[in-house]
Design a protein around this motif. Structure first.
Motif, PDB file in Angstrom:
ATOM      1  N   SER A  67      -1.515  40.929  31.784  1.00 17.83           N
ATOM      2  CA  SER A  67      -2.621  41.874  31.951  1.00 17.83           C
ATOM      3  C   SER A  67      -4.001  41.222  31.794  1.00 17.83           C
ATOM      4  O   SER A  67      -4.930  41.547  32.547  1.00 17.83           O
ATOM      5  N   SER A  68      -4.176  40.296  30.839  1.00 17.27           N
ATOM      6  CA  SER A  68      -5.493  39.667  30.687  1.00 17.27           C
ATOM      7  C   SER A  68      -5.830  38.796  31.896  1.00 17.27           C
ATOM      8  O   SER A  68      -6.989  38.711  32.313  1.00 17.27           O
ATOM      9  N   GLU A  83      -0.280  29.539  34.376  1.00 17.81           N
ATOM     10  CA  GLU A  83       0.998  28.868  34.174  1.00 17.81           C
ATOM     11  C   GLU A  83       2.059  29.723  34.864  1.00 17.81           C
ATOM     12  O   GLU A  83       2.420  30.793  34.368  1.00 17.81           O
ATOM     13  N   LEU A  84       2.524  29.272  36.018  1.00 19.65           N
ATOM     14  CA  LEU A  84       3.601  29.981  36.710  1.00 19.65           C
ATOM     15  C   LEU A  84       4.895  29.755  35.942  1.00 19.65           C
ATOM     16  O   LEU A  84       5.208  28.636  35.538  1.00 19.65           O
ATOM     17  N   TYR A 126      -5.081  35.173  28.214  1.00 23.50           N
ATOM     18  CA  TYR A 126      -5.825  34.205  29.021  1.00 23.50           C
ATOM     19  C   TYR A 126      -7.220  33.983  28.446  1.00 23.50           C
ATOM     20  O   TYR A 126      -7.936  34.939  28.110  1.00 23.50           O
ATOM     21  N   ARG A 127      -7.594  32.712  28.293  1.00 21.46           N
ATOM     22  CA  ARG A 127      -8.934  32.346  27.826  1.00 21.46           C
ATOM     23  C   ARG A 127      -9.530  31.358  28.817  1.00 21.46           C
ATOM     24  O   ARG A 127      -9.025  30.241  28.957  1.00 21.46           O
ATOM     25  N   ARG A 182      -7.168  28.514  27.633  1.00 23.15           N
ATOM     26  CA  ARG A 182      -5.735  28.753  27.769  1.00 23.15           C
ATOM     27  C   ARG A 182      -5.453  29.411  29.114  1.00 23.15           C
ATOM     28  O   ARG A 182      -6.096  30.417  29.461  1.00 23.15           O
ATOM     29  N   PRO A 183      -4.524  28.869  29.896  1.00 22.59           N
ATOM     30  CA  PRO A 183      -4.198  29.497  31.186  1.00 22.59           C
ATOM     31  C   PRO A 183      -3.474  30.822  30.984  1.00 22.59           C
ATOM     32  O   PRO A 183      -2.827  31.042  29.953  1.00 22.59           O
ATOM     33  N   GLY A 184      -3.596  31.695  31.961  1.00 20.49           N
ATOM     34  CA  GLY A 184      -2.842  32.936  31.920  1.00 20.49           C
ATOM     35  C   GLY A 184      -1.399  32.703  32.332  1.00 20.49           C
ATOM     36  O   GLY A 184      -1.003  31.593  32.700  1.00 20.49           O
ATOM     37  N   THR A 185      -0.607  33.766  32.267  1.00 22.50           N
ATOM     38  CA  THR A 185       0.817  33.670  32.599  1.00 22.50           C
ATOM     39  C   THR A 185       1.111  34.508  33.833  1.00 22.50           C
ATOM     40  O   THR A 185       0.688  35.664  33.935  1.00 22.50           O
TER      41      THR A 185
END
Length: 307
Positions: A136-137, A102-103, A176-177, A181-184
């Motif tokens: 970081s994830s 997710e940008l 992030y999963r 779930r998207p990362g950031t």
């Protein structure tokens, strides 16, 4: 009972040095255990440190691009907002790795609420076009660090865009999963990868920090009512992020708990040994107490009262 208290009081006055030593020893052990427990808890759950240092938001609300997310600041019980930020969901690729992201369009200055904590590299810079800061994830999933180049697919198959990793940051949001779930990733608001995303993949997100974190569920209901249920696409709160972080460090917490229990048992043995040594020094007094009519139970109560 009065005789027991009088004897205990007289004994303490007679042996003030020994009594003071046991008090100080016990207090020292208790303080050491409390500090060790706090430090071990901090080590086993780094999420709490990140949340405190970043002034993390208690609720993150994803909405449509047209929702009046900034108006949430007027609700009772809201301490501060993080954002709202324009968002676009896409895919990042790096060295054969791929991850949903997710940008999030962020300013060059880091926010005071929901503030990402830079662990390596630096924050966004208007002079570095095409820069991105990874949570970081997400950075671990992509095997990416400062200076690496990532690719983002263009809108409607119009080639790819390249982004340069400027930094990596910790966040108190859910990590992030893959597949869940998207990362950031934070980019400048004018970044083409953000502004050129398809309309069905854009939105905005706002973080809400509350005066009373225990009222999270009620605050979420009021926020959704204020925005309109049709405008809200996703809600996450700090309880979820904390639970996920604790599940990741459960084994470490178990190991630290075992060592803590061992330290507690050792402290109990030390205190017991100190008390036993002092009681052995009172064998003559105990004999006198028994001779004048004290029962074994009363003698035991005397030392229990003292200690």
């Amino acid at each position: 009972m009065r005789a027991t208290l009088r004897w205990a009081h007289a004994d303490l006055r007679t042996h003030r040095g020994e009594a003071l030593f046991i008090v100080l020893a016990t207090a020292g052990i208790i303080v050491s255990l409390l500090l060790a427990g706090a430090l071990l808890s901090y080590a086993a759950n780094p999420w709490q440190r990140v949340f405190n240092e970043s002034r993390g938001a208690h609720v993150w609300i994803h909405t449509s691009p047209t929702a009046d997310a900034a108006g949430l600041a007027r609700l009772d019980g809201v301490d501060a907002l993080s954002g709202p930020y324009r968002t676009a969901r896409t895919t990042l690729r790096s060295q054969g790795a791929e991850a949903a992201v997710e940008l999030r369009g962020a300013a060059a200055g880091r926010p005071q609420t929901g503030r990402p904590l830079i662990t390596s590299g630096r924050w966004l810079d208007p002079g570095a076009a095409g820069g991105i800061v990874l949570e970081s994830s997400l950075a671990r999933a992509l095997w990416a660090g400062p200076g690496d180049t990532l690719t983002v697919p263009g809108a409607h198959g119009s080639g790819v865009r390249r982004l340069t990793v400027l930094g990596v940051a910790d966040s108190a949001e859910s990590p992030y999963r893959p597949g869940d779930r998207p990362g950031t990733g934070w980019v400048l608001p004018g970044e083409p990868a953000l502004t050129g995303a398809p309309a069905d993949r854009t939105g905005q997100v706002v973080g809400v920090r509350l005066d009373h974190p225990d009222d999270t569920d009620f605050a979420v209901q009021r926020a959704v009512t204020a925005l309109g249920a049709g405008e809200v696409t996703e809600v996450s709160h700090w309880h979820q992020a904390r639970a996920e972080a604790q599940s990741d460090s459960r084994l470490l917490g178990l190991l630290l708990g075992v060592f803590g229990l061992g330290a507690l048992l050792a402290a109990a043995l030390a205190v017991t040994g100190a008390i036993s040594t002092r009681i052995r020094g009172h064998l003559r007094d105990i004999a006198v107490l028994k001779a004048i009519g004290f029962t074994p139970g009363q003698v035991v109560r005397i030392f229990l009262v003292q200690h």
